[in-house]
Design an enzyme around this catalytic site. Structure first.
Site, PDB file in Angstrom:
ATOM      1  N   SER A 194       0.888  -1.084  -0.024  1.00 18.17           N
ATOM      2  CA  SER A 194       0.235  -0.053   0.115  1.00 18.17           C
ATOM      3  C   SER A 194       0.869   1.287  -0.128  1.00 18.17           C
ATOM      4  O   SER A 194       2.016   1.168   0.269  1.00 18.17           O
ATOM      5  CB  SER A 194      -0.819  -0.057   1.277  1.00 18.17           C
ATOM      6  OG  SER A 194      -1.587   1.327   1.378  1.00 18.17           O
ATOM      7  N   TYR A 207      -1.908  -1.212  10.663  1.00 22.59           N
ATOM      8  CA  TYR A 207      -2.145  -1.679   9.163  1.00 22.59           C
ATOM      9  C   TYR A 207      -0.972  -1.354   8.523  1.00 22.59           C
ATOM     10  O   TYR A 207      -0.259  -1.963   7.591  1.00 22.59           O
ATOM     11  CB  TYR A 207      -3.418  -1.062   8.582  1.00 22.59           C
ATOM     12  CG  TYR A 207      -3.732  -1.035   7.143  1.00 22.59           C
ATOM     13  CD1 TYR A 207      -4.305  -2.222   6.617  1.00 22.59           C
ATOM     14  CD2 TYR A 207      -3.363  -0.233   6.214  1.00 22.59           C
ATOM     15  CE1 TYR A 207      -4.509  -2.554   5.172  1.00 22.59           C
ATOM     16  CE2 TYR A 207      -3.482  -0.255   4.791  1.00 22.59           C
ATOM     17  CZ  TYR A 207      -3.940  -1.371   4.335  1.00 22.59           C
ATOM     18  OH  TYR A 207      -4.256  -1.389   2.862  1.00 22.59           O
TER      19      TYR A 207
HETATM   20  P1  NAD Z   1     -11.720  -5.815  -0.084  1.00 15.54           P
HETATM   21  O1  NAD Z   1     -12.328  -5.679   1.485  1.00 15.54           O
HETATM   22  O2  NAD Z   1     -12.745  -5.980  -1.154  1.00 15.54           O
HETATM   23  O3  NAD Z   1     -10.624  -7.091   0.054  1.00 15.54           O
HETATM   24  C1  NAD Z   1      -9.870  -7.782   1.279  1.00 15.54           C
HETATM   25  C2  NAD Z   1     -10.385  -9.334   1.282  1.00 15.54           C
HETATM   26  O4  NAD Z   1      -9.729  -9.691   2.241  1.00 15.54           O
HETATM   27  C3  NAD Z   1     -11.856  -9.300   1.791  1.00 15.54           C
HETATM   28  O5  NAD Z   1     -12.455  -9.425   0.622  1.00 15.54           O
HETATM   29  C4  NAD Z   1     -11.479 -10.643   2.686  1.00 15.54           C
HETATM   30  O6  NAD Z   1     -12.086 -11.735   1.462  1.00 15.54           O
HETATM   31  C5  NAD Z   1     -10.147 -11.036   2.757  1.00 15.54           C
HETATM   32  N1  NAD Z   1      -9.766 -11.182   4.245  1.00 15.54           N
HETATM   33  C6  NAD Z   1      -9.819 -10.425   5.189  1.00 15.54           C
HETATM   34  N2  NAD Z   1      -9.630 -11.011   6.309  1.00 15.54           N
HETATM   35  C7  NAD Z   1      -9.510 -12.222   5.902  1.00 15.54           C
HETATM   36  C8  NAD Z   1      -9.209 -13.368   6.623  1.00 15.54           C
HETATM   37  N3  NAD Z   1      -9.051 -13.318   8.095  1.00 15.54           N
HETATM   38  N4  NAD Z   1      -9.057 -14.769   6.155  1.00 15.54           N
HETATM   39  C9  NAD Z   1      -9.286 -14.601   4.730  1.00 15.54           C
HETATM   40  N5  NAD Z   1      -9.632 -13.625   3.945  1.00 15.54           N
HETATM   41  C10 NAD Z   1      -9.702 -12.543   4.831  1.00 15.54           C
HETATM   42  O7  NAD Z   1     -10.574  -4.607  -0.133  1.00 15.54           O
HETATM   43  P2  NAD Z   1      -9.550  -4.315  -1.063  1.00 15.54           P
HETATM   44  O8  NAD Z   1      -9.260  -2.913  -0.937  1.00 15.54           O
HETATM   45  O9  NAD Z   1      -9.684  -5.038  -2.312  1.00 15.54           O
HETATM   46  O10 NAD Z   1      -8.127  -5.175  -0.417  1.00 15.54           O
HETATM   47  C11 NAD Z   1      -7.218  -5.903  -1.045  1.00 15.54           C
HETATM   48  C12 NAD Z   1      -5.825  -5.629  -0.460  1.00 15.54           C
HETATM   49  O11 NAD Z   1      -5.538  -3.882  -1.116  1.00 15.54           O
HETATM   50  C13 NAD Z   1      -5.741  -5.434   0.772  1.00 15.54           C
HETATM   51  O12 NAD Z   1      -4.453  -6.171   1.118  1.00 15.54           O
HETATM   52  C14 NAD Z   1      -5.622  -4.003   1.097  1.00 15.54           C
HETATM   53  O13 NAD Z   1      -4.730  -3.864   2.182  1.00 15.54           O
HETATM   54  C15 NAD Z   1      -4.938  -3.602  -0.081  1.00 15.54           C
HETATM   55  N6  NAD Z   1      -4.936  -2.025  -0.343  1.00 15.54           N
HETATM   56  C16 NAD Z   1      -6.185  -1.644  -0.535  1.00 15.54           C
HETATM   57  C17 NAD Z   1      -6.246  -0.193  -0.577  1.00 15.54           C
HETATM   58  C18 NAD Z   1      -7.669   0.543  -0.808  1.00 15.54           C
HETATM   59  O14 NAD Z   1      -7.684   1.793  -0.786  1.00 15.54           O
HETATM   60  N7  NAD Z   1      -8.594  -0.180  -0.918  1.00 15.54           N
HETATM   61  C19 NAD Z   1      -5.170   0.647  -0.483  1.00 15.54           C
HETATM   62  C20 NAD Z   1      -3.949   0.022  -0.440  1.00 15.54           C
HETATM   63  C21 NAD Z   1      -4.001  -1.166  -0.321  1.00 15.54           C
END
Ligand code: NAD
Ligand code: MG
Length: 301
Positions: A194, A207
């Protein structure tokens, strides 16, 4: 709020207005949240991603593949010709069903393996089930993540700290360790870090530190497995419009303004970052390993 629906990602247009801009409605959900409950509906490439056979015959395991970035990656990989094993939490079954339909509509196999990644035994089983279901493994995308904003360190509990470490770092370690013995030269590992790794927010202490750890692990592991012909990279998203944010990742007033602060003035949509994962998974990126590739809407990683 937006222009015409995005029919493809190849037509030239102004990125500032390509997708919805803030303000957005408040929309609290409990974690992990569902993509289907979001307003506006995120674009995961359902109607816009076109495949070109760049991952023909590959077998990929993607964690957090039900929603958000993981869903967009699953759709893109399938349209590029890969079979996909999906992990997510059981409570997200309804989101995952939509993804399975899209993978199958692309003519590819979907292997569904829900379960909690905080459990080491499950992580090992997940890899074995993916290998059995797909008949091998040559792409691993560690993408699942937990993000819960807490304003003051005094209110950050040991329980939350532990759950964030387990979900974001331990699971990646356990899954990678179990997956590597199955991977042949040419295989690729992609982790999701991130912008928080280099620019931590005040309310995301636990985080943000996991995201720095993921970037660091990516660099070290890439050196270790280069001699096996396996590449390891990470993708660093900026603000992306996913269920992670309204389900506790941000306070609701920040959800309303989400993405406002970046130069492009809006959050990214998951469909806009999937092409980076495709590139890093495919042989086109054969000289790219041990690095972090960012998609942030204009903020330097
Ligand atoms: P999202 O909520 O759609 O996806 C995250 C997924 O993590 C969830 O759908 C869930 O299935 C899974 N998860 C969480 N806890 C879990 C557990 N204990 N066991 C199994 N699965 C679990 O959100 P996203 O934004 O698509 O996140 C995907 C990645 O992107 C993450 O690593 C997040 O940190 C990273 N990210 C997101 C952003 C943003 O702004 N959305 C920014 C930087 C990084
Ligand atoms: Mg989800």
């Amino acid at each position: 709020m937006t222009n015409d629906p995005v029919k493809n990602q190849y037509e030239m247009r102004d990125p500032q207005t390509q997708y919805p801009r803030p303000p957005f409605p408040k929309q609290p959900q409990s974690a992990p949240g569902l993509a289907s409950e979001m307003d506006p509906t995120p674009d995961h490439g359902e109607d816009s991603y076109v495949g070109f056979g760049r991952l023909k015959g590959r077998k990929a395991l993607i964690t957090g593949a039900d929603s958000g970035i993981g869903r967009a990656v699953a759709i893109a990989f399938a349209r590029e010709g890969a079979d996909v094993a999906l992990n997510y939490l059981k409570v997200e079954d309804s989101d995952a069903e939509d993804v399975v339909k899209l993978i199958e509509a692309a003519g590819q196999k979907a292997v569904v393996i829900p379960g909690d990644l905080k459990d080491e035994a499950f992580c090992k089983e997940l890899v074995q089930q993916a290998v059995d279901g797909l008949g091998g493994l040559d792409i691993l995308v560690s993408n699942a993540g937990k993000q819960t904003a807490v304003e003051a360190i005094a209110d950050l509990t040991t329980e939350q700290f532990d759950a964030t470490m387990k979900t974001n770092i331990y699971a990646m370690f356990w899954i990678t360790k179990a997956a590597l013995p199955h991977m042949q030269p040419g295989s690729t590992i992609i982790n999701t870090t991130s912008i928080q790794a280099s620019q931590p927010s005040a309310n995301l202490l636990d985080y943000a530190m996991t995201k720095a750890a993921i970037a660091n692990f990516t660099g070290g592991l890439a050196k270790q497995v280069a001699e096996k012909g396996i590449r390891v990279n990470a993708v660093a998203p900026g603000p992306y419009w996913t269920a992670l944010q309204p389900s506790g990742g941000q306070p609701q007033d920040k959800v309303q303004k989400f993405g406002e602060g970046v130069p492009l003035g809006r959050p990214g949509q998951p469909a806009e970052i999937a092409p980076l994962y495709v590139l890093l998974a495919s042989q086109e990126s054969s000289y790219m390993t041990g690095n972090v590739y960012a998609s942030t809407g204009g903020t330097l990683y």
